[in-house]
Design a protein around this motif. Structure first.
Motif, short mmCIF file in Angstrom:
data_model
loop_
_atom_site.label_atom_id
_atom_site.label_comp_id
_atom_site.label_asym_id
_atom_site.label_seq_id
_atom_site.Cartn_x
_atom_site.Cartn_y
_atom_site.Cartn_z
N VAL A 489 0.82 -1.23 0.04
CA VAL A 489 0.03 0.14 0.00
C VAL A 489 0.73 1.22 -0.03
O VAL A 489 0.46 2.04 -0.81
CB VAL A 489 -0.92 0.09 1.18
CG1 VAL A 489 -1.87 1.44 1.23
CG2 VAL A 489 -1.92 -1.23 1.16
N LEU A 490 1.84 1.13 0.72
CA LEU A 490 2.93 2.46 1.00
C LEU A 490 3.58 2.52 -0.29
O LEU A 490 3.68 3.50 -1.00
CB LEU A 490 3.89 2.05 2.15
CG LEU A 490 4.83 3.43 2.15
CD1 LEU A 490 4.34 4.69 2.38
CD2 LEU A 490 5.99 3.11 3.14
N ALA A 491 3.97 1.30 -1.22
CA ALA A 491 4.53 1.48 -2.35
C ALA A 491 3.63 2.05 -3.28
O ALA A 491 4.20 3.15 -4.41
CB ALA A 491 5.13 -0.04 -2.74
N GLY A 492 2.37 1.73 -3.45
CA GLY A 492 1.49 2.34 -4.30
C GLY A 492 1.40 3.98 -4.02
O GLY A 492 1.14 4.80 -5.10
N TRP A 493 1.48 4.28 -2.87
CA TRP A 493 1.42 5.74 -2.56
C TRP A 493 2.47 6.36 -3.19
O TRP A 493 2.42 7.42 -3.96
CB TRP A 493 1.08 6.09 -1.08
CG TRP A 493 -0.05 5.96 -0.55
CD1 TRP A 493 -0.61 5.21 0.32
CD2 TRP A 493 -1.03 7.08 -0.76
NE1 TRP A 493 -2.04 5.25 0.48
CE2 TRP A 493 -2.44 6.44 -0.11
CE3 TRP A 493 -1.16 8.24 -1.33
CZ2 TRP A 493 -3.54 7.35 -0.03
CZ3 TRP A 493 -2.26 9.02 -1.33
CH2 TRP A 493 -3.32 8.79 -0.57
N LEU A 494 3.69 6.00 -2.80
CA LEU A 494 4.98 6.27 -3.30
C LEU A 494 5.01 6.45 -5.09
O LEU A 494 5.90 7.46 -5.34
CB LEU A 494 6.40 5.80 -3.00
CG LEU A 494 6.46 5.79 -1.40
CD1 LEU A 494 7.64 4.62 -0.99
CD2 LEU A 494 6.46 7.06 -0.78
N ARG A 495 4.38 5.56 -5.80
CA ARG A 495 4.49 5.75 -7.18
C ARG A 495 3.67 6.95 -7.59
O ARG A 495 3.88 7.26 -8.86
CB ARG A 495 3.62 4.40 -7.78
CG ARG A 495 4.50 3.30 -7.85
CD ARG A 495 3.94 2.11 -8.68
NE ARG A 495 2.51 1.79 -8.26
CZ ARG A 495 2.38 0.78 -7.40
NH1 ARG A 495 3.21 0.25 -6.79
NH2 ARG A 495 1.03 0.57 -7.10
#
Length: 603
Positions: A489-495
């Motif tokens: 989920v965090l990786a998705g935000w960082l994208r």
């Protein structure tokens, strides 16, 4: 800002590394996270980029066409548009004069397409790097005039073409300069009908850091708006943003403000390539935008090198043909040639880099210089800029690489933060036959017998300005993030920070006191793979759901030697600087991290 020195790790190949922690602005970040409903770590990254309000965060994370400025705000645009329209109406040919890199060739494609859509006749000239060199050539202008051309538009070049501008005036050519390079130190500019450059004196255009292709885009849009503004905005602009995005990312202009909008919107369009040339280039680069989301990294390190290879190793005009052709067979042929040229470029670069590294290892006086000037006979001029970048990476010093051939020295330089390289070579202006560039990159040509004097003067200049500095590689840590806080989920935000690049760098995080859970694995004698687990009492501000306890894979490219210097083994406790990666391999995919820095954790 707080700093952390990784002095415990001896370095064999690279200079010492100093970790610099970004100011966290905890109160502002917490307020932004709450107001915009963002993970705290993302809010910290936005605050560090000057984004403090929820509305600013929304604009940054959601680039939109409304973020593009009106082209007529640029000084000289109205004059340029009127002259191009007159040439189209008179049915007189227009010559586009471009540079041989990604920025210059894509700029030619943009303007050529726009003018031809309006019924104009366009010719173009991109100089051969080895036979003609950089910039305008009076002989080409004279030949164009003899062939009926009365209007020449430069793209990504011309800001210092004083003599050539005078040639154009003398023979009766109207000259429009579109360029983004800096004017001379005294702010003088060539005499031309119009100059489109946000950096020229007196220009109020809001975005000063556009690349050359983006300025060409502005002229193209201004022309097309006069014919049909609605169709231009809804149909043509999205297509044109593809070329502008490639150039904006490849030319390493800051990906903030309008540049961020150009790059982001263009990337979105690149995920649906229509032209046969683009599709052929994607295939040559082994990219499939239909199955994997295209990123700034893909453009910078997969597409751009193949486009640049033409100008470095052969004829850049074939890039323009690739993007303009409608013949699938010809497109595939050209894309295949670019792939072969890029491989040739890599091989040529590797041979010269080995020679430079040997020179630095054997010549203590050279290695001790504050500014490195390394010259060699017959080094391919198409790769000396890349070589200068490699030397800067390895030494943390400004560097100039010079190729000497037939008594002429051609140089290309790259710099470090705080040392304006153009300012440095301007102190030697009388030695050059031509030169130009900006704070971080320069190029020049000069008689080879002047090299000793060039080295002497640059040495004095650098000694006066860099004597107090220790060459070191600064590693900017953007936020602290324990390994067990990394989630999909965090990786998705960082994208949503994409496109990443100069001015909007990929975040580097730090995890304190991570334990190596199994023996380090060396791959191909150069790379390292670690399996890490966070210490149970690891500290860190929550950034989202905690990932279930387990191992984190860490990959370090060219880190094997440095890990050996640290004598890392199973059970070692380290502080880790890293980037988050998402591996899509079907067998061992998932979240992993890329090593940017390692130091032994304090006991």
């Amino acid at each position: 800002m707080g700093t952390i020195d990784s002095t415990s790790a001896p370095v064999r190949k690279f200079p010492r590394q100093r970790w610099v922690m970004a100011d966290p602005y905890p109160e502002q970040a917490a307020a932004l996270a709450q107001a915009a409903r963002l993970p705290l770590v993302l809010a910290e990254l936005l605050v560090a980029r000057g984004v403090f309000s929820a509305s600013e965060a929304h604009a940054f994370l959601n680039p939109d066409v409304s973020h593009l400025h009106e082209p007529l705000l640029m000084r000289g645009m109205d004059i340029a548009v009127e002259r191009v329209e007159r040439a189209i109406a008179d049915r007189t040919p227009i010559l586009l004069y471009g540079d041989y890199d990604v920025d210059g060739t894509t700029a030619v494609v943009l303007l050529k397409t726009a003018i031809e859509m309006l019924g104009g006749t366009v010719r173009f000239h991109v100089p051969h790097r080895l036979l003609e060199g950089y910039g305008l050539q009076s002989s080409v202008l004279e030949a164009a005039y003899a062939d009926g051309v009365r209007l020449v538009i430069t793209v990504d070049t011309g800001m210092r073409a004083f003599a050539e501008a005078e040639t154009a005036r003398r023979i009766g050519l109207d000259l429009i300069i579109t360029d983004h390079h800096l004017a001379k130190a005294d702010d003088s500019v060539p005499v031309a009908l119009a100059i489109l450059n946000p950096n020229q004196p007196g220009c109020g255009y809001p975005e000063k850091s556009l690349c050359g292709a983006a300025i060409a885009l502005k002229l193209a849009v201004a022309l097309l708006n006069r014919r049909d503004p609605i169709r231009t905005r809804e149909k043509i602009l999205p297509s044109f943003l593809k070329m502008a995005a490639i150039a904006t990312i490849a030319d390493a202009v800051p990906l903030r403000g309008e540049n961020r909008a150009i790059a982001a919107l263009g990337l979105r369009e690149l995920r649906r390539p229509v032209g046969v040339g683009l599709r052929a280039l994607f295939a040559a680069a082994a990219l499939d935008p239909a199955s994997k989301e295209l990123t700034g990294y893909d453009v910078a390190f997969r597409l751009a090198p193949r486009i640049n290879a033409a100008g470095r190793m052969d004829v850049a005009s074939e890039v323009i043909e690739l993007f303009c052709t409608r013949d699938l067979g010809r497109a595939n042929e050209l894309a295949t040639k670019l792939e072969l040229l890029n491989r040739q470029r890599r091989d040529t670069e590797a041979i010269a880099l080995a020679a430079i590294e040997a020179r630095l290892a054997d010549d203590a006086d050279l290695a001790a210089c504050r500014l490195l000037v390394v010259d060699g006979d017959g080094w391919h001029r198409g790769v000396i800029g890349i070589l200068a970048s490699r030397v800067v990476e390895r030494t943390a010093k400004p560097a100039i690489v010079v190729s000497v051939e037939d008594g002429i020295a051609h140089g290309s330089g790259r710099s470090v933060d705080g040392f304006p390289l153009l300012e440095a070579i301007e102190t030697c202006g009388d030695l050059f036959t031509r030169f130009g560039g900006h704070a971080f990159a320069v190029g020049f040509a000069m008689p080879a017998d002047g090299l000793p004097e060039l080295k002497r003067r640059l040495g004095l200049h650098a000694e006066a300005r860099l004597a107090a500095r220790v060459p070191e590689q600064l590693l900017h840590i953007h936020a602290e993030l324990p390994l067990d806080r990394i989630t999909p989920v965090l990786a998705g935000w960082l994208r949503k920070l994409e496109p990443l690049g100069h001015g909007n760098p990929e975040p580097i995080f730090m995890a304190r006191r991570a334990r190596i859970a199994s023996p380090p694995r060396v791959m191909k004698d150069r790379h390292i793979r670690l399996e890490l687990t966070p210490e149970s009492n690891a500290q860190g501000r929550p950034s989202g759901p905690v990932r279930p306890s387990g191992l984190t894979r860490a990959l370090g490219w060219d880190w094997a030697g440095r890990c050996m210097d640290l004598q890392l083994c199973q059970g070692s406790m380290i502080d880790l600087a890293y980037r988050i990666r998402e591996n899509d391999h079907p067998d061992f995919g998932g979240i992993e991290v890329e090593i940017c820095g390692i130091r032994l954790a304090e006991a």
